[in-house]
Each structure stands twice: as C-alpha cells, then as structure tokens.
Motif scaffolding. Structure first.
Motif, short mmCIF file in Angstrom:
data_model
loop_
_atom_site.label_atom_id
_atom_site.label_comp_id
_atom_site.label_asym_id
_atom_site.label_seq_id
_atom_site.Cartn_x
_atom_site.Cartn_y
_atom_site.Cartn_z
N SER A 182 0.67 -1.26 -0.02
CA SER A 182 -0.02 -0.31 0.03
C SER A 182 0.87 1.28 0.09
O SER A 182 0.56 2.18 -0.75
N ALA A 222 1.07 3.96 -3.22
CA ALA A 222 0.66 5.25 -2.95
C ALA A 222 1.55 6.25 -3.46
O ALA A 222 1.47 7.50 -3.86
N THR A 225 -8.31 -8.04 1.81
CA THR A 225 -6.96 -7.15 1.49
C THR A 225 -6.73 -7.11 -0.01
O THR A 225 -6.62 -5.95 -0.50
N THR A 263 -9.21 -4.37 -1.17
CA THR A 263 -8.78 -3.06 -0.78
C THR A 263 -7.87 -2.65 -1.75
O THR A 263 -7.44 -1.18 -1.87
N LEU A 264 -6.53 -3.33 -1.63
CA LEU A 264 -5.43 -3.05 -2.40
C LEU A 264 -5.56 -2.76 -3.77
O LEU A 264 -5.22 -1.84 -4.61
N SER A 300 -8.50 -1.57 -5.23
CA SER A 300 -9.28 -0.34 -5.16
C SER A 300 -8.42 0.74 -4.88
O SER A 300 -8.39 1.85 -5.42
N LEU A 301 -7.47 0.69 -3.75
CA LEU A 301 -6.55 1.93 -3.48
C LEU A 301 -5.49 2.14 -4.53
O LEU A 301 -5.19 3.31 -4.74
N SER A 302 -5.02 1.08 -5.36
CA SER A 302 -4.10 1.42 -6.23
C SER A 302 -4.52 1.59 -7.74
O SER A 302 -3.86 1.85 -8.48
#
Length: 349
Positions: free
Chosen positions: A48, A52, A77, A80-81, A83-85
């Motif tokens: 993460s 970022a 996990t 989520t990763l 989505s965040l990336s």
C-alpha cells in the motif's frame, strides 16, 4: 517478456532505498513490484505504501502467507489494495514452510495442496461478491449451528478478476498451480532445466483445466549483478544459495534442496545441507557449484545478461522479476537500469 522488481523483505535497513528503487522501476516501465513476508514485515502494508507513491507499476504479493490469514481476510485485503491502487494489484499466495507455519502462526503444516486449493476457492468466491458459503475439509462458512450467516464482500474491486499467483516449487504444487492459478511465482529457475523442473508440471495442470500455457504468467525472481568478473559476481550469491538449499527448512523437508537435486546436483545439495545444518555456513557456501549460481542468476556485462534474458524468454518466462544486487542505492539503481538496457539489447522490450 516483461520485467518486474522484487523488493524482498522490508525492515532490513534499506527501506528508504527500496521506495526509491520502486519509484525508479515505475519510471523505467517495469511491469510489477513485488514484496515478500516471512516473520518480520508484512506485505500488504508495504504494497500500500509503494502503490501510494507510484503511478503505473503493478504491486504484487510474493507472497501472502496462507497460514497468516483466513481466506476471507485475504480476499478483503486484495480487494482493498486493488481499489486503492486503481487496479494495480496482483495477489500472490504461498503456504510458507513448516517452521514458520507452525512456529510463528501456530497453524499445522498439513495437506498443503488441499489447503491451497480450498483457500483459492474461497478467495475467488468472496471476490466475486457472491454470498460466501463453503463446506470443505479446512474451512466451513458459515460455521454450522451458530449465528453466522452468508454475507458478501462490500468492497468493489476495480477489476472483476484480480490476477492470482501461487508460489510453487515441487512437481505436485506446480501442477496444481497450473490448474487453479493465473500465474506461478518460482525461484532458482534455470532455463536449461525449465522443462523438467517447472514447465512440464505447469503444463500438465493447465491441461487438467482444459487450458494451455498461453496467457499463463510464469514469474521467476532472478538475482541480477552487473560487472565484468562473473566469478566474483557469482560468489556474492553463495551465502544466499546456501541458505535456501541448505537451511531453508529441515533436513527432511527442504523444497529448495529437492529442486537442486532435480537439476542434477544431488551430491552437492546433500553436502550443502549437511554443512549448513551443522553450523558450517561458510563451508556450505563454498560447496555451492558455480554453475548452479550462474544458471539461476543474471551475471556479467549487459551483453551477457541480454543473452541470458533471451534464454529465459525462450524457456517460457513471461515476467522476469529482478532482484538487483548492491550494497548501495546507486548500485541497485544502476542494475535496475541495466536490466532495461539488457532487455532492449535482447530484442524483448
């Protein structure tokens, strides 16, 4: 053939350098940046952080340890990763080894193939966002006779299908990986021995699933060292090779030792292990054959590395993940850039 970068484990004193390496790999067009975990740093936090501070490069777990998390937690996990990336996550899984599984996580290291298959089934159900129901040998969801009910993942991953990889070494694990995964994470991959150590088993698994190796990502992690003195460069990796072949596991259960044996180093593998487990690590390193190191690493001038990259591509490798050697940041960055130059020289870019 694409290039990847493997940062290995976090917390070894080069954390700030690792981020610089990842960002430089992003600028150079590397396809993926992998991070590992054992019993120190955890991979999701590292990935993460890297995601970022990069823009295009994928981030991948090499690996998330199966005994460390329930399959549903791993699905959370991964979603989520991803989505965040912005859809840049690759999920790599592995069973670890008996010492870590039982000594660190308190999870019995039994039936690793069946456990992996079931784990992957649950992850894929969860990430498809169907209500999670599973009855298996290792997991039952929901638990019977209690208040649990079938629920579904609330997070929407960016992609409908997150690529799933399995770290595999032994023939049976490789065959199952070919059957149930999108790619294989391998180590100590020698193009000259690819068929008997890796490809034959992967191909058999793909055939079980009614598929071929087309579109299946074969991803070896390969140490890289640039310089003119190949012998001296190889000697840098003697302790590394001795650790895996001699000390990664017990005398009865060392997957890397068995791999070296399948490559034709039966006598040498036994000697390395005997010395390492008796405490003679220097003797174990000295017993590692030069050819074993040279065939499983990228060593020498850029021209020689380019020739070896061509051999990896011809052996079926689709993503070549480099582990640049060096004691300083500049040495690692130089190797990283040389990797791109070698790929271009080999006509593989």
């Amino acid at each position: 053939m694409r290039l990847g970068i493997n940062l290995g484990y976090w917390g070894a004193g080069m954390d700030a350098d690792n981020l610089t390496v990842a960002r430089e790999a992003d600028k150079l067009g590397y396809a993926v940046c992998w991070a590992a975990e054992a019993y120190g740093s955890d991979a999701p936090t590292v990935l993460s952080w890297v995601a970022a501070q990069t823009e295009r490069i994928d981030v991948g777990s090499a690996i998330f340890q199966i005994p460390a998390r329930t399959p549903a937690m791993t699905a959370m996990t991964a979603a989520t990763l991803d989505s965040l990336s912005g859809g840049r996550f690759r999920l790599g899984l592995g069973v670890s080894g008996p010492q870590v599984s039982e000594g660190w996580y308190g999870v019995k290291f039994d039936k690793p193939l069946a456990r992996t298959r079931e784990y992957v089934e649950i992850i894929r159900k969860a990430m498809s966002r169907e209500r999670l129901v599973h009855e298996g040998e290792h997991w039952t969801l929901p638990l019977p006779g209690g208040p649990g009910k079938p629920i579904k993942l609330t997070v929407h991953p960016v992609r409908e299908h997150i690529p799933l990889y399995i770290a595999a070494i032994g023939p049976k694990n490789l065959e199952q990986t070919g059957e149930i995964a999108d790619g294989a994470l391998v180590i100590f991959f020698a193009p000259e021995h690819a068929e008997e150590t890796t490809l034959g088993s992967l191909r058999a698994g793909r055939e079980k699933a009614g598929k071929s190796l087309d579109g299946f990502d074969i991803v070896p992690t390969v140490p890289l060292a640039i310089g003119d003195d190949v012998q001296a460069l190889a000697d840098q990796f003697r302790p590394y090779t001795a650790l895996y072949v001699g000390g990664m596991g017990s005398a009865k259960q060392n997957f890397y030792n068995k791999l070296a044996q399948r490559m034709g180093y039966e006598k040498e593998a036994a000697e390395i292990q005997e010395k390492y487990l008796s405490g003679d690590k220097e003797g174990a390193a000295a017993a590692v054959p030069h050819q074993l190191i040279d065939s499983t690493t990228l060593l020498g001038p850029v021209e020689r590395v380019a020739d070896r990259m061509q051999a990896y591509a011809e052996a079926g490798v689709t993503t070549l993940s480099l582990a640049p050697a060096g004691f300083t940041l500049e040495e690692r960055l130089t190797s990283l850039r040389a990797g791109v130059e070698a790929l271009e020289r080999a006509g593989l870019a």
